[in-house]
Write an enzyme that holds these catalytic residues in place. Structure first.
Site, mmCIF file in Angstrom:
data_model
loop_
_atom_site.group_PDB
_atom_site.id
_atom_site.type_symbol
_atom_site.label_atom_id
_atom_site.label_comp_id
_atom_site.label_asym_id
_atom_site.label_seq_id
_atom_site.Cartn_x
_atom_site.Cartn_y
_atom_site.Cartn_z
ATOM 1 N N CYS A 15 -3.108 14.673 -1.778
ATOM 2 C CA CYS A 15 -2.811 15.851 -0.981
ATOM 3 C C CYS A 15 -2.255 16.966 -1.863
ATOM 4 O O CYS A 15 -1.416 16.692 -2.720
ATOM 5 C CB CYS A 15 -1.787 15.456 0.082
ATOM 6 N N PRO A 16 -2.740 18.158 -1.717
ATOM 7 C CA PRO A 16 -3.651 18.696 -0.705
ATOM 8 C C PRO A 16 -5.100 18.802 -1.176
ATOM 9 O O PRO A 16 -5.919 19.444 -0.533
ATOM 10 C CB PRO A 16 -3.082 20.085 -0.455
#
Length: 77
Positions: A15-16
């Site tokens: 993430c992200p």
């Protein structure tokens, strides 16, 4: 059966990055076309549907395959 137009391999990314790669690839698709996102980030199960909701895309669901998840996203208008 949903016809997949593009596939993004985000396996190994955290993430992200899976969502950012999906967003970038969706820009080149026409509304209604489907993107397949491959990811193994545990947060993607929350991040991908949230991204779709916020960006106006349709989250078609996800499945699991060989240690990663497969997310399907239909580009919104």
């Amino acid at each position: 059966m949903t016809e997949i137009k593009e596939t993004v391999d985000a396996i190994g990314l955290l993430c992200p990055l899976p969502v950012l790669k999906a967003r970038k690839r969706l820009k080149s698709l026409r509304p209604g076309q489907v993107l397949e996102l491959l990811a193994d980030d545990p947060a993607a199960v929350i991040d991908v549907p949230h991204f779709c909701n916020e960006a106006g895309h349709e989250f078609l669901g996800h499945s699991t395959s060989a240690g990663h998840q497969i997310y399907l996203i239909r580009k919104g208008s």
